[in-house]
Design an enzyme around this catalytic site. Structure first.
Site, PDB file in Angstrom:
ATOM      1  N   GLU A  55       0.796  -1.234   0.000  1.00  0.00           N
ATOM      2  CA  GLU A  55       0.000   0.000   0.000  1.00  0.00           C
ATOM      3  C   GLU A  55       0.831   1.288   0.000  1.00  0.00           C
ATOM      4  O   GLU A  55       0.848   2.027   0.980  1.00  0.00           O
ATOM      5  CB  GLU A  55      -0.979  -0.022   1.184  1.00  0.00           C
ATOM      6  CG  GLU A  55      -2.002  -1.144   1.049  1.00  0.00           C
ATOM      7  CD  GLU A  55      -3.069  -1.182   2.152  1.00  0.00           C
ATOM      8  OE1 GLU A  55      -2.981  -0.384   3.091  1.00  0.00           O
ATOM      9  OE2 GLU A  55      -3.986  -2.025   2.043  1.00  0.00           O
ATOM     10  N   GLU A  67      -4.955  -8.821  -0.520  1.00  0.00           N
ATOM     11  CA  GLU A  67      -5.363  -8.567   0.866  1.00  0.00           C
ATOM     12  C   GLU A  67      -6.847  -8.251   0.964  1.00  0.00           C
ATOM     13  O   GLU A  67      -7.383  -7.469   0.195  1.00  0.00           O
ATOM     14  CB  GLU A  67      -4.567  -7.401   1.459  1.00  0.00           C
ATOM     15  CG  GLU A  67      -4.550  -7.442   2.977  1.00  0.00           C
ATOM     16  CD  GLU A  67      -3.827  -6.234   3.586  1.00  0.00           C
ATOM     17  OE1 GLU A  67      -2.610  -6.100   3.368  1.00  0.00           O
ATOM     18  OE2 GLU A  67      -4.500  -5.436   4.255  1.00  0.00           O
TER      19      GLU A  67
END
Ligand code: NAG
Ligand code: NAG
Ligand code: NAG
Ligand code: NAG
Ligand code: NAG
Ligand code: NAG
Length: 549
Positions: A278, A389
C-alpha cells in the site's frame, strides 16, 4: 489388545467406507450468527471427493441459516417435470390469476455455461502469515494448531490453500514494528543483515510443519515489505508522510535480494514479491493509517523498479523466475499507477517490463467500479491480476474486530470475490489466517479487524471458523491452480439477485459458484447438452458450489 485394535480399525474402515468422507460442522450460535467450533477433540473437515464419472455432480451449500458446506451428490437426468410448480420467468407471470391453489410459485432461472468462452487462468488462494498469526499459533496447544494448519492447507481435509503472503519485517499485525538492519544506521552495505530474525526463523519452522501436517511440498510464497528501517526514510519514522531517501534506492533493492537469499538458504523459495505494501499510505493515507508504511508515488516507484529493484532482482540475482507484483494497493489506483510505472524507463526497459503481476487490495471495492480492473487488463493483458489482501473491520463506521457468526460479512466476501473473478482477477489472498476475539493482538491502535478464524484466547483450546472461512472454501476447495474462468450466465426472473462465476478445472470438471443475494427461495435449471439436466434450489442468503465431471 491387538484384537481390540484390529476391530477398532475395522470399524473405522467400515464406517468410513459408507459415509465419513467429511466431518460436519459443530455449530454454535452467537448473537450475530453461527460459527463452527473446533477444539482438540473435534473439528469439521472437508474431505469431499470430486465427482469422477462423466455426468456426476455435487452441490455444496452454506447458508445464513446455519448450513456449513453441506454436500449433495447426484447424476444428471433427463429434465424432470414438476407438475405443481408454476415457474415465474417474466415479470408478467406474477400477475396471472392462480386457479389451482396447490400450485407453488417459484422464481426460476436458467444457468448457461459456455466452455468455449475462456478468460483468466487462476493461480490460487491463500492467507497472510503475519507476526500476529505466528504469535497466536504459538499460544495454542500443538494438536489444535496442527488441526488449523490442515484446515487451511490440506488438499483433502482442508480448504486447499496453496498460497501464503509473508510480510518482510513487521507489518500492521505484529507485536512491534520492525525491520532488518535497524542498526547501524545509514548502513548501505546492510552489514547487520546477515541472518534471519528469530521471528522469521520461528515462522519458517511453522511453515515447515504446515507443509508436513497438510502433506504438501510446495506453497506459493509471496513477500511484501511494509517499511524499510527508519533511517532509509525521509521522516525517520515507521509511519506518517514519508518516502525513501533517494540515496538509499539501491540499498532498499539490495535489502529485498538479501532477504530472499537468506530465506532461500532456509529452504523458503519465493514464488512472488511485491514492490511494497500500500504505497499510498505514506503519501495520502498517513493521516489515518498509523502503522508501518513506505510512501511512493508511481513516478518515484517506477524509477526505483526500473533502475534498482528490477535489474538487481531479475537480472543480477538468482531469483530471475520470481514474479514481481506491482501496485499492492486499492482498486482506485488502477490503471493509472501502472501507466505511470510504464513511463519510467532505464537502459531501454520500463518498470513494467520487470513486472509479472498486478496486486490489488479490496478495501474500497464497494465504491469503486470493477471496470477499472477490465481497463487495466486491456492495457496490460499479459499481467497476472491478484487480490493480495482482504479483511473487514478496517473502516471507521465498522466494528473494529470480529463479529462472531456474521453472515453479512461473509456475504461481502462472496460478492467481492465473484466480482473480482468476473473481472480478470486470478487469485485471492486473505489477510490474517488467525486473530483473537478482539481482532488482534497488534501494536497498532484502532487497527483490529475480523478474520476467517478466531482463537479463544481465554482458554486457548478452541477456535471458531467464521462464515467467511466457509465462503473462502466455496472457492478455494474446487478451483485448483490453473483452472480457467469460463462464461456463466443466468437468465430469468430477478436473475440479478444471483451472482455467478464458473471455471474449467485442469481435470476437465467444471466448478460453478452461485451466491443467492435475495431473501427468497429460487430454483435454477441447468442443462448441459451432453450430460442432461439438473434443477437445484438456492436457499435464501446462500452460497453454492456446483461441481460436475
Ligand atoms: C465449442 O467449440 C467446439 C470446438 O471448437 C465446437 O465443436 C463446439 O460446437 C463449441 N460449442 C459451443 C457451445 O459453442
Ligand atoms: C545489529 O542488529 C541487532 C538487532 O537489532 C542489534 O542488537 C545490534 O546492535 C546491531 N549491531 C550493530 C553493530 O548495530
Ligand atoms: C534445506 O534442505 C536441504 C535438503 O533437503 C537440507 O539438507 C537442509 O538441512 C535444509 N535446510 C534448512 C535450513 O532447513
Ligand atoms: C507502455 O510503454 C510502451 C513503451 O513506451 C508503450 O508502447 C505502451 O503503449 C505502454 N502501455 C501502456 C498501457 O501505457
Ligand atoms: C472462550 O472460552 C471461555 C471459557 O469457555 C468462554 O467463557 C468464552 O465465552 C469464550 N469466548 C468466546 C468468544 O466464545
Ligand atoms: C435465493 O434465496 C431466496 C430466499 O432468500 C429464495 O426464495 C430463492 O429461491 C433463492 N434463489 C435461488 C436461485 O434458489
Amino acid at each position: 489388545m491387538v484384537t481390540i485394535i484390529y476391530s477398532l480399525l475395522l470399524w473405522t474402515f467400515l464406517l468410513c467406507s459408507v459415509n465419513c468422507e467429511y466431518k460436519p460442522c459443530q455449530l454454535r450460535e452467537y448473537p450475530d450468527g453461527f460459527v463452527c467450533v473446533c477444539n482438540e477433540d473435534y473439528c469439521d473437515t472437508m474431505d469431499v471427493k470430486k465427482p469422477q464419472k462423466f455426468g456426476d455432480f455435487l452441490t455444496i451449500s452454506s447458508t445464513k441459516s446455519g448450513k456449513r458446506f453441506e454436500v449433495n451428490k447426484g447424476r444428471f437426468k433427463p429434465k424432470p417435470i414438476e407438475p405443481n410448480v408454476r415457474r415465474v420467468r417474466r415479470f408478467s407471470d406474477l400477475f396471472r390469476t392462480k386457479r389451482n391453489t396447490k400450485t407453488t410459485t417459484v422464481e426460476s432461472l436458467s444457468l448457461t455455461i459456455n466452455l468455449n468462452k475462456t478468460y483468466q487462468k487462476m493461480v490460487g488462494f491463500g492467507g497472510a502469515f503475519t507476526g500476529t498469526v505466528s504469535y497466536l499459533f504459538d499460544s495454542m496447544p500443538e494438536s489444535l494448531r496442527h488441526t488449523l494448519y490442515r484446515n487451511y492447507y490440506a488438499p483433502d481435509e482442508g480448504i486447499g490453500y496453496t498460497m501464503m503472503r509473508l510480510p518482510i519485517g513487521g507489518c500492521d499485525f505484529d507485536q512491534s514494528p520492525w525491520a532488518y538492519n535497524e542498526y547501524p544506521i545509514d548502513d548501505r552495505q546492510l552489514s547487520n543483515f546477515t541472518q534471519l530474525d528469530p521471528r522469521d526463523v520461528r515462522r519458517n519452522e511453522q511453515i515447515n510443519v504446515i507443509k508436513k501436517v497438510a502433506n504438501i511440498d510446495y506453497i506459493k510464497l509471496i513477500g511484501a515489505a511494509w517499511s524499510p528501517p527508519k533511517w532509509m526514510k525521509t521522516n525517520n519514522a515507521w509511519s506518517g508522510y514519508n518516502a525513501l531517501k533517494e540515496e538509499f534506492y539501491q540499498t532498499w533493492a539490495d535489502y529485498h535480494v538479501r532477504y530472499l537469499d537468506l530465506m532461500a538458504d532456509a529452504n523458503m523459495t519465493f514464488w512472488g514479491l511485491s514492490t511494497g505494501n500500500e504505497p499510498l499510505n505514506g503519501e495520502i493515507g498517513w493521516f489515518f493509517v498509523h502503522f508501518m508504511s513506505l510512501g511512493w508515488m508511481p513516478g518515484n516507484q517506477g524509477k526505483w523498479i526500473a533502475e534498482n529493484l528490477g535489474p538487481s532482482l531479475l537480472e543480477k540475482s538468482k531469483f530471475r523466475d520470481l514474479k514481481l507484483f506491482a501496485g499492492d494497493d486499492q482498486r482506485y489506483t488502477w490503471p493509472w499507477w501502472f501507466e505511470h510505472l510504464n513511463k519510467s524507463t532505464f537502459d531501454g526497459k520500463s518498470a513494467m517490463d520487470f513486472v509479472s503481476g498486478l496486486a490489488v487490495h479490496w478495501y474500497w471495492d464497494r465504491l469503486i467500479s470493477p471496470t477499472l480492473l477490465d481497463h487495466t487488463h486491456e492495457k496490460f493483458p499479459d499481467k497476472i491480476l491478484l487480490n493480495t489482501e482482504s479483511c473487514i473491520g478496517d473502516k471507521p463506521f465498522e466494528k473494529h474486530g470480529p463479529i462472531l457468526g456474521s453472515w453479512p460479512r461473509a456475504e461481502r466476501y462472496a460478492l467481492g470475490m465473484i466480482q473480482d473473478f468476473q473481472h480478470y482477477v486470478a487469485g485471492w489472498i486473505d489477510w490474517n489466517l488467525l486473530l483473537n476475539e478482539h481482532g488482534g493482538p497488534t501494536y497498532t491502535i484502532y487497527n483490529t479487524v475480523d478474520s476467517a478464524v478466531i482463537l479463544n484466547t481465554t482458554t486457548k483450546n478452541e477456535f471458531y471458523k467464521q462464515p467467511i472461512f466457509y465462503v473462502l472454501a466455496h472457492f478455494s476447495k474446487f478451483i485448483p491452480s490453473d483452472s480457467v474462468r469460463i462464461e456463466a450466465e443466468l437468465s430469468g426472473f430477478r436473475a440479478f439477485n444471483i451472482k455467478t462465476v464458473a471455471f474449467l478445472c485442469p481435470d476437465n470438471s467444471v466448478t460453478v459458484i452461485l451466491y443467492n443475494h435475495s431473501d427468497k427461495l429460487r430454483i435454477v435449471d441447468f442443462t448441459d447438452d451432453l450430460r442432461g439436466s439438473y434443477e437445484f434450489r438456492l436457499e435464501p442468503r446462500s452460497i453454492t458450489t456446483f461441481v460436475y465431471a
